[in-house]
Design a protein around this motif. Structure first.
Motif, PDB file in Angstrom:
ATOM      1  N   TRP A 252      -7.816  24.200   3.858  1.00  0.00           N
ATOM      2  CA  TRP A 252      -6.520  23.597   4.122  1.00  0.00           C
ATOM      3  C   TRP A 252      -6.348  23.166   5.569  1.00  0.00           C
ATOM      4  N   THR A 253      -7.024  23.827   6.468  1.00  0.00           N
ATOM      5  CA  THR A 253      -7.061  23.324   7.838  1.00  0.00           C
ATOM      6  C   THR A 253      -7.745  21.968   7.876  1.00  0.00           C
ATOM      7  N   PHE A 254      -8.836  21.849   7.138  1.00  0.00           N
ATOM      8  CA  PHE A 254      -9.564  20.581   7.067  1.00  0.00           C
ATOM      9  C   PHE A 254      -8.747  19.494   6.382  1.00  0.00           C
ATOM     10  N   SER A 380      -2.197  31.335  -0.711  1.00  0.00           N
ATOM     11  CA  SER A 380      -1.180  31.577   0.311  1.00  0.00           C
ATOM     12  C   SER A 380      -1.709  31.165   1.680  1.00  0.00           C
ATOM     13  N   ALA A 381      -3.035  31.104   1.813  1.00  0.00           N
ATOM     14  CA  ALA A 381      -3.631  30.570   3.042  1.00  0.00           C
ATOM     15  C   ALA A 381      -3.215  29.128   3.276  1.00  0.00           C
ATOM     16  N   SER A 382      -2.977  28.401   2.182  1.00  0.00           N
ATOM     17  CA  SER A 382      -2.577  27.006   2.333  1.00  0.00           C
ATOM     18  C   SER A 382      -1.134  26.879   2.820  1.00  0.00           C
ATOM     19  N   ILE A 383      -0.378  27.985   2.765  1.00  0.00           N
ATOM     20  CA  ILE A 383       0.951  28.003   3.381  1.00  0.00           C
ATOM     21  C   ILE A 383       0.813  28.181   4.888  1.00  0.00           C
ATOM     22  N   PHE A 384      -0.017  29.136   5.278  1.00  0.00           N
ATOM     23  CA  PHE A 384      -0.080  29.535   6.684  1.00  0.00           C
ATOM     24  C   PHE A 384      -1.031  28.684   7.518  1.00  0.00           C
ATOM     25  N   ALA A 385      -2.161  28.273   6.938  1.00  0.00           N
ATOM     26  CA  ALA A 385      -3.166  27.565   7.736  1.00  0.00           C
ATOM     27  C   ALA A 385      -2.640  26.266   8.352  1.00  0.00           C
ATOM     28  N   PRO A 386      -2.008  25.363   7.579  1.00  0.00           N
ATOM     29  CA  PRO A 386      -1.514  24.137   8.213  1.00  0.00           C
ATOM     30  C   PRO A 386      -0.434  24.403   9.266  1.00  0.00           C
TER      31      PRO A 386
END
Length: 425
Positions: A252-254, A380-386
């Motif tokens: 999700w950062t990518f 949930s990483a896709s909530i926090f990473a961006p």
């Protein structure tokens, strides 16, 4: 099974796989479009990186729980209906993105878009488990999920090309992709059924091929299956979920930020973005197909359906974490894109494995709900990473901090899988 039985078997499972491949490709094209259009959206509305990070993260606030909801619904109402209506929902909100007039409107649209996209991964896992024998499952999931980076690879030059041809109109790609989604949903309902037994063009020979190495769940087996929480508490399940969280953090950062990183930090223009932004996605597509085929081959050679998949995740996810931390440290744009391509290739080598590891650890009657819970936690990483990326990029840590923090978070999963991820645990 005799040669005569297999020789006359239909091959409708590959049509179902093709339909799933198509909707997953569209899913990621729709998803990647926002990141690709990000530099123009930021410029038009004057957003800070932190504000754009909120827009990228709000998608996942709905996406993550709807992964669990989608798996739960697929157990009860079948993957065909759940995915078909999800395609219609996310395509509607893809088109509505073009109506965004500011931060609040885009925030609402992106949240609802995330809810529509949420079920796709767990429903795909359920559908492939229904339609493919275990000896083909890794390959099937690898091919199905290979559509996701392919969708990003195709979307990048397409979105850039449309914006370039229309003097920077970032809204038109969303309208086009939304219309394509309606057509995809019609095709989905035409081709797909929940199980091979329900498909009018699947013969008994193909059913035997699919079921020959599956333990079909009888009513008694479903009643005797351990409860949901007992399944989630298995070390193989929660260790896989944590590893998948790290996978999702880098992904999700990518997805959300790499185009903006290339523009802001590497000075890439719109034409350069069409190529530089697409190349890592191609590496991911190759990685997903190769990872599924490789682990299926190892499973057949070794006879263990779980260990080769777990070790592939451990090795490749650890290497991904280290390389991702180094992206901002290379000196040239070419080297940054090359390293990111290797990162996405290694990341996606593991992409199909999480679902299969969980499938080996839990009974079929609990698979949809448990895999949904794994996805809900991981994504949930896709909530926090961006969101974290936006704040880090604006801080004194800058882009170097973005990549190092992501690598540090991701390395935790392989370590836990190494010690706690064995199926017998």
């Amino acid at each position: 099974m005799t040669i005569a039985q297999t020789a006359t078997a239909t091959r409708r499972r590959f049509g179902v796989l093709a339909a799933d491949f198509a909707v997953l490709g569209l899913n990621y094209a729709d998803r990647a479009a926002f990141g690709i259009a990000g530099p123009l959206i930021i410029a038009e509305f004057g957003f800070s990186n932190a504000a754009f990070g909120w827009l990228a993260s709000i998608f996942a606030l709905a996406y993550s729980p709807f992964g669990f909801i989608g798996g739960w619904l697929a157990d009860r109402f079948g993957p065909r209906n759940v995915m078909g209506w999800a395609v219609i929902a996310w395509s509607a909100f893809t088109a509505l993105t073009a109506a965004g007039i500011g931060f609040v409107s885009l925030l609402i649209i992106r949240f609802l878009f995330g809810a529509g996209e949420g079920p796709q991964a767990t429903v795909t896992a359920k559908l492939m488990h229904n339609w493919f024998p275990k000896r083909e499952l890794g390959t099937a999931l690898g091919i199905a999920n290979a559509a996701t980076p392919l969708g990003g690879a195709v979307a990048t030059p397409v979105v850039v090309g449309i914006m370039h041809a229309t003097q920077g109109n970032w809204r038109l790609p969303f309208l086009i992709f939304g219309a394509l989604g309606v057509l995809a949903a019609i095709g989905w309902f035409w081709v797909v059924r929940d199980t091979p037994e329900q498909h009018p063009k699947v013969n008994d020979a193909e059913v035997r091929v699919i079921r020959q190495d599956q333990a079909e769940a009888t009513e008694a087996a479903q009643q005797d299956a351990p409860g949901f929480w007992s399944c989630v508490a298995k070390p193989a399940v929660w260790a896989t979920a944590i590893a998948y969280f790290g996978y999702a953090w880098i992904l999700w950062t990518f997805v959300s930020w790499f185009p903006s990183y290339l523009v802001q930090e590497r000075g890439i223009d719109l034409d350069g973005l069409a190529i530089s932004g697409a190349i890592p996605w191609v590496g991911g597509c190759i990685g997903l197909i190769a990872g599924g085929a490789l682990t299926d081959w190892l499973v057949r050679r070794i006879g263990d359906p779980e260990a080769p998949r777990r070790w592939l995740v451990i090795a490749c996810l650890a290497a991904t974490a280290v390389l991702f931390a180094l992206v901002s440290m290379v000196t040239s744009t070419f080297a940054a894109v090359a390293v990111m391509t290797v990162v996405v290739f290694l990341l996606y080598l593991t992409g199909a494995q999480y679902w299969i590891i969980v499938g080996e650890a839990v009974p079929a009657a609990r698979y949809g709900a448990v895999s949904g819970a794994v996805q809900m936690f991981a994504t949930s990483a896709s909530i926090f990473a961006p969101l974290v990326t936006g704040y880090l990029a604006d801080s004194s840590w800058g882009w170097s901090g973005v990549f190092v923090v992501a690598g540090a978070i991701t390395i935790i999963g392989p370590v836990l899988l190494l010690f706690a991820g064995r199926r017998r645990a």
